[in-house]
Design a protein around this motif. Sequence first.
Motif, PDB file in Angstrom:
ATOM      1  N   TYR A 187      -2.209 -34.415  33.464  1.00  0.00           N
ATOM      2  CA  TYR A 187      -1.923 -34.575  32.224  1.00  0.00           C
ATOM      3  C   TYR A 187      -3.050 -35.379  31.759  1.00  0.00           C
ATOM      4  CZ  TYR A 187       2.733 -32.382  33.121  1.00  0.00           C
ATOM      5  OH  TYR A 187       3.919 -31.452  34.209  1.00  0.00           O
ATOM      6  N   ILE A 188      -3.147 -35.613  30.315  1.00  0.00           N
ATOM      7  CA  ILE A 188      -4.429 -36.529  29.663  1.00  0.00           C
ATOM      8  C   ILE A 188      -4.538 -37.314  29.001  1.00  0.00           C
ATOM      9  CG2 ILE A 188      -7.342 -36.306  29.262  1.00  0.00           C
ATOM     10  CD1 ILE A 188      -7.284 -33.718  30.771  1.00  0.00           C
ATOM     11  N   CYS A 189      -4.120 -38.535  29.535  1.00  0.00           N
ATOM     12  CA  CYS A 189      -3.437 -39.027  27.928  1.00  0.00           C
ATOM     13  C   CYS A 189      -4.225 -39.258  27.271  1.00  0.00           C
ATOM     14  CB  CYS A 189      -2.633 -41.076  28.895  1.00  0.00           C
ATOM     15  SG  CYS A 189      -1.107 -39.923  30.161  1.00  0.00           S
ATOM     16  N   TYR A 190      -3.831 -39.712  25.900  1.00  0.00           N
ATOM     17  CA  TYR A 190      -4.617 -40.675  25.187  1.00  0.00           C
ATOM     18  C   TYR A 190      -3.857 -41.425  23.930  1.00  0.00           C
ATOM     19  CZ  TYR A 190      -3.422 -37.188  20.911  1.00  0.00           C
ATOM     20  OH  TYR A 190      -2.869 -36.085  20.437  1.00  0.00           O
ATOM     21  N   CYS A 191      -4.721 -41.936  22.806  1.00  0.00           N
ATOM     22  CA  CYS A 191      -3.271 -43.090  22.054  1.00  0.00           C
ATOM     23  C   CYS A 191      -4.995 -43.770  20.814  1.00  0.00           C
ATOM     24  CB  CYS A 191      -3.695 -44.753  22.626  1.00  0.00           C
ATOM     25  SG  CYS A 191      -4.794 -45.705  23.842  1.00  0.00           S
ATOM     26  N   GLU A 192      -5.746 -44.464  20.415  1.00  0.00           N
ATOM     27  CA  GLU A 192      -6.125 -44.103  19.278  1.00  0.00           C
ATOM     28  C   GLU A 192      -7.274 -45.018  19.855  1.00  0.00           C
ATOM     29  OE1 GLU A 192      -6.836 -44.815  14.696  1.00  0.00           O
ATOM     30  OE2 GLU A 192      -4.750 -44.486  16.415  1.00  0.00           O
ATOM     31  N   SER A 193      -7.303 -45.817  20.178  1.00  0.00           N
ATOM     32  CA  SER A 193      -8.887 -46.183  20.916  1.00  0.00           C
ATOM     33  C   SER A 193      -9.425 -46.458  22.156  1.00  0.00           C
ATOM     34  CB  SER A 193      -9.833 -47.128  20.141  1.00  0.00           C
ATOM     35  OG  SER A 193      -9.023 -47.825  19.980  1.00  0.00           O
ATOM     36  N   PHE A 194     -10.587 -47.829  22.048  1.00  0.00           N
ATOM     37  CA  PHE A 194     -10.955 -47.849  23.463  1.00  0.00           C
ATOM     38  C   PHE A 194      -9.969 -49.453  23.302  1.00  0.00           C
ATOM     39  CE2 PHE A 194     -15.174 -45.441  23.412  1.00  0.00           C
ATOM     40  CZ  PHE A 194     -15.004 -45.089  24.893  1.00  0.00           C
ATOM     41  N   GLN A 195     -10.039 -49.683  22.045  1.00  0.00           N
ATOM     42  CA  GLN A 195      -8.916 -51.690  22.149  1.00  0.00           C
ATOM     43  C   GLN A 195      -7.922 -50.981  22.140  1.00  0.00           C
ATOM     44  OE1 GLN A 195     -11.273 -49.746  19.695  1.00  0.00           O
ATOM     45  NE2 GLN A 195     -13.081 -50.994  20.657  1.00  0.00           N
ATOM     46  N   CYS A 196      -6.542 -49.830  21.415  1.00  0.00           N
ATOM     47  CA  CYS A 196      -6.069 -49.734  22.324  1.00  0.00           C
ATOM     48  C   CYS A 196      -5.431 -49.436  23.429  1.00  0.00           C
ATOM     49  CB  CYS A 196      -5.506 -49.047  21.861  1.00  0.00           C
ATOM     50  SG  CYS A 196      -3.551 -48.298  22.123  1.00  0.00           S
ATOM     51  N   ASN A 197      -4.002 -49.349  24.679  1.00  0.00           N
ATOM     52  CA  ASN A 197      -4.255 -49.675  25.860  1.00  0.00           C
ATOM     53  C   ASN A 197      -3.131 -48.710  26.356  1.00  0.00           C
ATOM     54  OD1 ASN A 197      -2.551 -51.128  25.675  1.00  0.00           O
ATOM     55  ND2 ASN A 197      -3.282 -52.808  27.689  1.00  0.00           N
TER      56      ASN A 197
END
Length: 145
Positions: free
Chosen positions: A85-95
């Motif tokens: 499961y490859i997780c992503y969010c908004e950006s490098f600034q978001c965890n």
Amino acid sequence: MRMTNALRFPAADPAAAASFFAAELAFEADPDDVHRDLQDGSTHGYVLVETRSPEAFAQARIPGAVNLPYRDLPDELDLDPDLVYICYCESFQCNAATKGALALAQRGYRVKRLAGGITAWREAGYPIESDAHSVVGVSKVACHC
């Protein structure tokens, strides 16, 4: 001779560097690699997971992603344990991707994080979907994590 800033701390020996970078790649996926897979129709073995809120997912997401907001993950999930499961969010600034990946790993699933999130994806010019229609280059979405 004056020490350079870049070499104030000596480089690791090649074997240690190889171990470190191999381990790093075990935890992250590159947007370019994922995009190539999507273009080739070869995403066998993994699922893209958007870990932001349903509102952010509705506004802009990577094609084919599923929404599993990290804040709302139940203790029991009906996911395929053989997939990554490859997780992503908004950006490098978001965890949120890190939090989502941690939650999935704690539930026994294999995970990676997509480097740079949807922001890096957009900046590379890759297509974005929304509930309204597929779009390219939508304006930034507030994280809503």
